[in-house]
Design an enzyme around this catalytic site. Structure first.
Site, short mmCIF file in Angstrom:
data_model
loop_
_atom_site.label_atom_id
_atom_site.label_comp_id
_atom_site.label_asym_id
_atom_site.label_seq_id
_atom_site.Cartn_x
_atom_site.Cartn_y
_atom_site.Cartn_z
N LYS A 36 36.83 25.89 43.52
CA LYS A 36 38.17 26.09 42.96
C LYS A 36 39.19 25.19 43.67
CE LYS A 36 41.95 28.97 41.66
NZ LYS A 36 42.51 30.24 41.26
N ARG A 70 42.99 21.75 35.59
CA ARG A 70 42.85 23.15 36.00
C ARG A 70 42.44 24.05 34.84
NH1 ARG A 70 46.92 25.95 40.35
NH2 ARG A 70 46.04 28.04 40.24
N ASN A 84 39.46 27.96 32.99
CA ASN A 84 39.65 28.90 31.89
C ASN A 84 38.36 29.13 31.08
OD1 ASN A 84 41.89 30.42 31.13
ND2 ASN A 84 42.01 29.32 29.19
N HIS A 126 38.36 42.85 33.66
CA HIS A 126 38.57 41.43 33.39
C HIS A 126 37.25 40.67 33.51
CE1 HIS A 126 40.42 37.49 33.33
NE2 HIS A 126 39.83 37.22 34.48
N1 LIG Z 1 46.81 34.62 40.44
C1 LIG Z 1 45.66 34.25 39.94
O1 LIG Z 1 45.30 33.07 39.96
C2 LIG Z 1 44.77 35.28 39.34
C3 LIG Z 1 43.48 34.90 38.93
C4 LIG Z 1 42.66 35.89 38.41
C5 LIG Z 1 43.11 37.20 38.29
N2 LIG Z 1 44.37 37.52 38.68
C6 LIG Z 1 44.86 38.91 38.57
O2 LIG Z 1 44.07 39.73 39.42
C7 LIG Z 1 44.15 41.08 38.95
C8 LIG Z 1 42.78 41.71 39.04
O3 LIG Z 1 42.36 41.68 40.38
P1 LIG Z 1 41.11 42.55 40.91
O4 LIG Z 1 39.98 42.38 39.97
O5 LIG Z 1 40.96 42.18 42.31
O6 LIG Z 1 41.57 44.05 40.69
P2 LIG Z 1 42.65 44.97 41.44
O7 LIG Z 1 43.53 44.20 42.33
O8 LIG Z 1 43.27 45.79 40.38
O9 LIG Z 1 41.71 45.89 42.35
C9 LIG Z 1 40.78 46.77 41.75
C10 LIG Z 1 40.75 48.14 42.46
O10 LIG Z 1 40.00 48.04 43.67
C11 LIG Z 1 40.73 48.55 44.78
N3 LIG Z 1 40.27 47.76 45.93
C12 LIG Z 1 40.56 46.47 46.19
N4 LIG Z 1 39.86 46.05 47.25
C13 LIG Z 1 39.10 47.09 47.67
C14 LIG Z 1 38.14 47.24 48.72
N5 LIG Z 1 37.78 46.22 49.50
N6 LIG Z 1 37.57 48.45 48.87
C15 LIG Z 1 37.88 49.48 48.04
N7 LIG Z 1 38.75 49.38 47.02
C16 LIG Z 1 39.37 48.20 46.84
C17 LIG Z 1 42.17 48.34 44.36
O11 LIG Z 1 43.07 49.19 45.05
C18 LIG Z 1 42.13 48.65 42.87
O12 LIG Z 1 42.21 50.01 42.64
C19 LIG Z 1 44.72 41.01 37.55
O13 LIG Z 1 46.03 41.51 37.57
C20 LIG Z 1 44.70 39.53 37.21
O14 LIG Z 1 45.75 39.17 36.34
C21 LIG Z 1 45.19 36.58 39.21
ZN LIG Z 2 39.49 35.34 35.35
#
Ligand SMILES: NC(=O)c1ccc[n+]([C@@H]2O[C@H](COP(=O)([O-])OP(=O)(O)OC[C@H]3O[C@@H](n4cnc5c(N)ncnc54)[C@H](O)[C@@H]3O)[C@@H](O)[C@H]2O)c1
Ligand SMILES: [Zn+2]
Length: 360
Positions: A226, A240, A244, A264
């Protein structure tokens, strides 16, 4: 493993290391930032990993204010961001201060948005604790909150000063979240690196068992892939878009499923299979190339078949894609493992046909 991200004045390093969180204080001090730090996280993560981070920052002499965020996507609202700005002002954070995000992509996105807007931007450190956040969301500088009319509609680009990935944190991650993040890992292999994809094919068992050396190699490898893309296209002008892959149909499935049916990563897994079949249908790739992608995702416990999906809703959602330009949505397709091509003339009929091959 240390992964440098070379972005001129915005350069930083990604550290992938077992136990990395215990060293956050010393690493932050090495960046010569001011003494005040806001640690932003959610209860489910603080419970397991908050003390390690707060202790390390405290021992390094930082004055730490903890800001509690709601769990998951509920954190990505303007109301929560406003509460964070209030807390930062209340605690006296100034332009030399630092926001540390400890959590998944949701925490990272809102904390990054707050760090990027508070006093026109303060230091930001990412300590991602989900696979998705470690390999994708924490590096690259995209931050966002949601708008009632769409996900990630409001945000700024704000690169972190440091990304600290402690693989220990994955031990507490629920199985469904762990596997979901692997969809992004597979994505990186498909469009960017055939050897990395082969490594995934042969490492499925130790990866799913969260074996330490495998985690560090695979997560570090994904960060490296990445980073190379982000370095060439910091603001998502062109290249970039390759990241996607699987997301055009994946996002549409997420929307069609009301954002609750699949995570997701699960939607991305289905999107990858659909877009692999799209490349096959368009004569760009062989069926065997699509089969390999589907087989790996399936072995990683990710969904590869559809049922009860309204194809009209998926097609309509693609038309609303944020990446649409003048009504046309570009698709990233993979002519082979380790390669990609942008295709601009995918039709609704193409999309319907591939959804049907997945069982929709
Ligand atoms: N900025 C970017 O480039 C980018 C890229 C991809 C996704 N995103 C965003 O990321 C989000 C999804 O992120 P995600 O999949 O990490 O989900 P999330 O941040 O919602 O976390 C999922 C769940 O796991 C819990 N959790 C996190 N780490 C943990 C751990 N180590 N142990 C126990 N529980 C834990 C969290 O509290 C939450 O309830 C979306 O909002 C998406 O839009 C952003
Ligand atoms: Zn993604």
């Amino acid at each position: 493993m240390i992964v440098p991200v070379e972005l001129g004045a915005h350069s930083y390093t990604i550290v992938v290391e077992r136990g990395a969180l215990a060293g956050v204080g010393a690493r932050l001090r090495a960046l010569a930032v001011g003494s005040r730090v806001a640690l932003m996280s959610a209860a489910s993560i603080i419970r397991f990993h908050g003390k390690t981070v707060a202790d390390s920052l405290g021992e390094a002499g930082f004055n730490v204010t903890t800001v509690d965020l709601p769990e998951g996507e509920a954190a990505k609202t303007l109301a929560v961001a406003e509460r964070c700005w209030d807390a930062l002002l209340e605690a006296g954070l100034d332009r030399t201060s630092t926001v540390v995000a400890l959590g998944g992509g949701a925490v990272g996105d809102v904390a990054g948005f707050v760090a990027g807007t508070y006093m026109r931007g303060v230091n930001f450190v990412q300590c991602p604790t989900t696979v998705l956040a470690q390999v994708d969301a924490s590096s690259g500088g995209k931050t966002a909150i949601n708008h009632p009319r769409g996900k990630n509609m409001i945000g700024v680009f704000h690169q972190p000063r440091l990304v600290l990935i402690d693989t220990i944190t994955l031990a507490t991650l629920p199985e469904r979240d762990f596997r979901s993040g692997l969809a992004e890992v597979v994505k990186h292999g498909i469009v960017l690196d055939a050897a990395y994809f082969e490594d995934l094919e042969t490492s499925t068992a130790p990866l799913l068992a969260r074996e330490e050396t495998t985690l560090e190699r695979i997560i570090g490898g994904s960060c490296h892939l990445k980073a190379r893309v982000v370095e060439q296209d910091e603001r998502e002008a062109a290249l970039r878009a390759v990241l996607n892959y699987g997301h055009t149909i994946g996002h549409a499935l997420e929307a069609a499923g009301g954002f609750t049916r699949w995570t997701h990563g699960e939607a991305v897994s289905l999107g990858i299979v659909a877009e692999a079949r799209l490349a096959e249908r368009r004569g760009l790739a062989t069926g065997a190339t699509a089969d390999r992608q589907e087989r790996l995702l399936d072995r990683l416990g990710l969904p590869v078949r559809l049922s009860g999906v309204d194809a009209d809703a998926v097609v309509a959602a693609i038309r609303h894609d944020k990446k649409a330009r003048d009504g046309q949505v570009p698709f990233v397709l993979a002519p082979a493992i380790g390669a990609f091509r942008l295709v601009h003339d995918v039709t609704d009929a193409d999309v319907r046909a591939v959804l049907a091959t997945l069982g929709a």
